[in-house]
Design a protein around this motif. Structure first.
Motif, PDB file in Angstrom:
ATOM      1  N   THR A   1       2.855   2.936  -9.389  1.00  0.00           N
ATOM      2  CA  THR A   1       1.721   3.158  -8.492  1.00  0.00           C
ATOM      3  C   THR A   1       0.416   3.087  -9.271  1.00  0.00           C
ATOM      4  O   THR A   1       0.287   3.687 -10.347  1.00  0.00           O
TER       5      THR A   1
ATOM      6  N   SER B   1      -3.815   3.609  -8.644  1.00  0.00           N
ATOM      7  CA  SER B   1      -4.790   4.205  -7.720  1.00  0.00           C
ATOM      8  C   SER B   1      -6.200   3.943  -8.206  1.00  0.00           C
ATOM      9  O   SER B   1      -6.504   4.097  -9.394  1.00  0.00           O
ATOM     10  N   ASN B   2      -7.062   3.557  -7.285  1.00  0.00           N
ATOM     11  CA  ASN B   2      -8.465   3.302  -7.602  1.00  0.00           C
ATOM     12  C   ASN B   2      -9.289   4.513  -7.190  1.00  0.00           C
ATOM     13  O   ASN B   2      -9.618   4.688  -6.014  1.00  0.00           O
ATOM     14  N   ASN B   3      -9.627   5.322  -8.143  1.00  0.00           N
ATOM     15  CA  ASN B   3     -10.459   6.503  -7.887  1.00  0.00           C
ATOM     16  C   ASN B   3     -11.811   6.375  -8.573  1.00  0.00           C
ATOM     17  O   ASN B   3     -12.412   7.359  -9.008  1.00  0.00           O
TER      18      ASN B   3
ATOM     19  N   GLU C   1      -7.913   3.748  -2.668  1.00  0.00           N
ATOM     20  CA  GLU C   1      -6.660   3.161  -2.205  1.00  0.00           C
ATOM     21  C   GLU C   1      -5.674   3.111  -3.368  1.00  0.00           C
ATOM     22  O   GLU C   1      -6.062   3.073  -4.539  1.00  0.00           O
ATOM     23  N   SER C   2      -4.393   3.109  -3.008  1.00  0.00           N
ATOM     24  CA  SER C   2      -3.334   2.995  -4.010  1.00  0.00           C
ATOM     25  C   SER C   2      -2.374   1.891  -3.601  1.00  0.00           C
ATOM     26  O   SER C   2      -2.167   1.636  -2.412  1.00  0.00           O
TER      27      SER C   2
ATOM     28  N   CYS D   1       1.588   0.153  -4.585  1.00  0.00           N
ATOM     29  CA  CYS D   1       2.866   0.363  -5.250  1.00  0.00           C
ATOM     30  C   CYS D   1       3.478  -0.978  -5.614  1.00  0.00           C
ATOM     31  O   CYS D   1       3.368  -1.947  -4.862  1.00  0.00           O
TER      32      CYS D   1
ATOM     33  N   SER E   1       0.840  -1.189   0.000  1.00  0.00           N
ATOM     34  CA  SER E   1       0.000   0.000   0.000  1.00  0.00           C
ATOM     35  C   SER E   1       0.877   1.241   0.000  1.00  0.00           C
ATOM     36  O   SER E   1       1.945   1.259   0.616  1.00  0.00           O
ATOM     37  N   SER E   2       0.427   2.260  -0.672  1.00  0.00           N
ATOM     38  CA  SER E   2       1.206   3.505  -0.718  1.00  0.00           C
ATOM     39  C   SER E   2       0.849   4.449   0.415  1.00  0.00           C
ATOM     40  O   SER E   2       1.483   5.484   0.586  1.00  0.00           O
TER      41      SER E   2
END
Length: 700
Positions: free
Chosen positions: A200, A202-204, A149-150, A152, A103-104
């Motif tokens: 990375t 990211s789920n946006n 959440e993101s 790496c 996790s970032s």
């Protein structure tokens, strides 16, 4: 955990409720609550699973989940496509953290096992909302990334290049070691790439749904391999179950999501057993991943049916004895039975005590077969005197106890000393200790049905410790193979199709089984369970036991019996070895660890105990000849070990082996002259062996 069972299941009578040995508060067992989700504690927990390292000590030792080595750490998980290091004495898969996913944003936290099944385990990292679906044989590692959440992706290697390949949901990552990895996402996702540093994602997403990432290495330079990975990337397995719906068959069924067909990998034994009559699978012969177990080959299909060879479950020899041999066998029986003395037994070890029980039980069956019924009564008395104290709790110095923490049988000695009895108290080696007890119990229940009825609950409790099929539902407790107090198939690996010995001990090489925890003793425990089924008229127990024994035999021939030129093992390892001495998930050794390594000892550990089913374990006569020719060592190993070598020689050179056996003065603790003579004199028609011509003896 799904489970289906065959028809005609025998149930325990109302007066035969599930029996538990006295409870223990073991001082040596680890606390399972550290890594298992609370919802899993309603069922007994696995103690010898393919993911056992994930729940022991710090939970950060690697496990082999074909085709990748997986290593969890605090808030991260590392993936390795292992290389293979080979010498004349060893083969070993080398771990390197090729990719590490973390996790970032989250703080450090350990993983939690939120679910598991026969073919899968799900790892959650609660602080980061990352969930890894680790399914055995999947060429992809699947991770769920929650909204906002993101994650790496980093590597111990440099990043050579990164691209989206013209597709919004597919990305290519090339590492400095030459590996090419593909990353697929279930929907469009934001990403950033820092050269030589990290990638990375990211789920946006606006709909709040998690995004599934699928990560796979391209195992070769063929462009066709990438095409296959592209084609099946949208269908992902969440878990996998194994069903026992009919004798000598196991069925793999996966729970999947996404769309399209499911791509999985089969090892060589899968391919050997994969049903040719099933039209719902497609083998991709040129889609391969390397493995210490042999090439893993692509198979497309939502379920597989594996069919194993039937093996006879007989109390006596499979082809009978010639009557002219009876007098010699009876003479040996008279002496061997005369030597039985329960009061002279000094060992309190479950293993060595169990061997003495099984040795005596063999004498009773041999006596039956040659019509020497006078010895049967003497053996019956001995068996009752030696088995009863273990079942009724009066044995002095040791005894069986029930552990509620993990759900299984331990011993008094093992509950206070993790090293006692080869680690039996921490669930090491249960399959070969209890197999000898179960063989004796089966024989005594056969020759003394009244005794069998009295101790049936205890007998089934011992069987359930290693051969329970239950899914943990208490309402199924009446079924003889659904004892909710015990974990499912404690030792048997339903992906590799053989047993492991390791228990609740962390091993850097994963689960293991060495020559001293022999595959032949693994065959013995399931064969003994099948015999117990016959003794109690429980055809379901007999069928499952026989099926598992057959699978063990296939696996032994595949991975323990080394045959030069079969392309399973590297030539450097195979050319001077005939038997694997130590077999672990990530390691093979020619020698037996921590024990004598003379070739005769190795052969003995792969043969004992000598039973009617042994001939199916050594049905390849050419291999047996090579094995006996290979056996001579520079040292004197003693008559006890040589008896097993001569037994194998008797398969193809009966008269010579018989003379050698007659000259023996000493025998292994679980063997006798009577047993060796019985074996030799029942080899007279060995050319027919391999075809299951005694259909009435097969469970079906």
């Amino acid at each position: 955990m799904q489970m289906q069972i065959m028809a005609n299941i025998t149930h325990l009578d109302d007066d035969e409720q599930p029996f538990l040995f006295p409870l223990t508060n073991s001082k040596v067992l680890p606390d399972p609550s550290k890594f298992f989700s609370k919802n899993l504690f309603s069922s007994a927990l696995p103690t010898n699973s393919f993911f056992q390292n994930f729940v022991l000590n710090d939970g950060n030792n690697k496990e082999y989940i074909h085709p990748y080595l997986i290593k969890p750490s605090d808030s991260s998980l590392s993936i390795c496509y292992p290389s293979l290091s080979v010498s004349s004495h060893s083969m070993h898969q080398v771990f390197t953290p090729d990719l590490t996913i973390s996790s970032s944003t989250s703080s450090l936290s350990r993983h939690v096992i939120s679910s598991f099944s026969d073919l899968s385990v799900t790892l959650d990292f609660p602080s980061s909302n990352l969930t890894f679906f680790l399914v055995r044989g999947s060429p992809y590692v699947t991770v769920s990334l929650s909204r906002n959440e993101s994650l790496c992706i980093t590597s111990i290697h440099s990043f050579s290049s990164f691209s989206s390949n013209g597709s919004p949901n597919k990305y290519s990552l090339k590492l400095g070691n030459g590996q090419n990895w593909l990353i697929y996402t279930s929907s469009l996702i934001k990403f950033s790439f820092s050269h030589d540093l990290k990638l990375t994602f990211s789920n946006n997403s606006s709909d709040g749904a998690p995004v599934m990432l699928r990560i796979a290495v391209i195992p070769d330079s063929s462009s066709k391999t990438e095409v296959v990975l592209d084609k099946y990337s949208s269908c992902y397995p969440l878990s996998g179950d194994v069903l026992f719906n009919k004798p000598y068959c196991v069925e793999y069924k996966w729970q999947k999501k996404g769309f399209g067909n499911l791509l999985m990998l089969a090892h060589p034994l899968h391919l050997q057993l994969l049903s040719k009559d099933e039209g719902n699978v497609n083998v991709l012969e040129h889609f391969k991943y390397r493995s210490i177990d042999g090439d893993l080959v692509g198979v497309v299909g939502d379920s597989w049916l594996l069919e194993t060879d039937p093996v006879p479950v007989n109390w006596h020899s499979n082809r009978g004895l010639k009557e002219e041999s009876y007098d010699e066998i009876k003479s040996a029986l008279s002496k061997d039975v005369e030597d039985l003395d329960s009061s002279a037994i000094t060992t309190t070890s479950t293993y060595f005590y169990g061997k003495l029980i099984a040795r005596a039980a063999r004498l009773a069956l041999i006596g039956e077969e040659v019509g020497f019924l006078g010895v049967v009564a003497k053996v019956k008395k001995f068996l009752s005197e030696t088995i009863d104290p273990w079942l009724n709790g009066t044995f002095n110095g040791n005894g069986f106890l029930y552990d509620e923490k993990w759900g299984g049988i331990v011993t008094k000695q093992g509950s206070t000393d993790p090293g006692a009895e080869f680690g039996f108290g921490v669930y090491n080696n249960h399959h070969y200790h209890l197999g000898y007890f179960l063989y004796g119990i089966a024989v005594l229940a056969k020759i003394d049905p009244k005794w069998g009825k009295k101790y049936k609950p205890q007998a089934y409790s011992i069987m359930s410790d290693f051969m329970n099929l239950g899914g943990g539902k208490a309402e199924h407790y009446h079924s003889t193979l659904n004892h909710y107090h015990y974990t499912r198939l404690r030792c048997f690996d339903l992906y590799k199709l053989h047993s492991w010995a390791g228990g609740l001990t962390e091993f850097a090489d994963g689960r293991n089984q060495m020559g001293t925890n022999s595959n032949s003793e693994a065959v013995n425990i399931y064969y003994s369970a099948a015999l117990m089924g016959l003794a109690y008229g429980d055809l379901h127990l007999a069928s499952i036991g026989s099926t598992l024994a057959s699978l063990e035999i296939h696996a032994a021939k595949m991975w323990w019996h080394v045959k030069e030129g079969d392309n399973l093992y590297e030539d450097d390892f195979a050319k001077d070895n005939k038997l694997v001495g130590y077999l672990a998930a990530n390691h093979r050794l020619d020698l037996i660890r921590c024990y004598q390594s003379e070739r005769e000892c190795k052969i003995g550990f792969h043969v004992l105990p000598l039973l009617s089913i042994t001939e199916f374990l050594f049905s390849n006569v050419d291999f047996v000849k090579d094995l006996v020719k290979w056996s001579p060592s520079l040292y004197t190993v003693g008559d006890g070990w040589m008896g097993f070598v001569y037994a194998l020689e008797g398969i193809y050179n009966n008269k010579v082996a018989l003379e050698k056996i007659r000259s023996l003065k000493r025998f292994d603790a679980g063997n006798t002259l009577s047993n060796l003579l019985w074996w030799i004199h029942s080899r007279h028609d060995y050319r027919k062996m391999g075809s299951c011509h005694e259909k009435q003896c097969c469970i079906g």
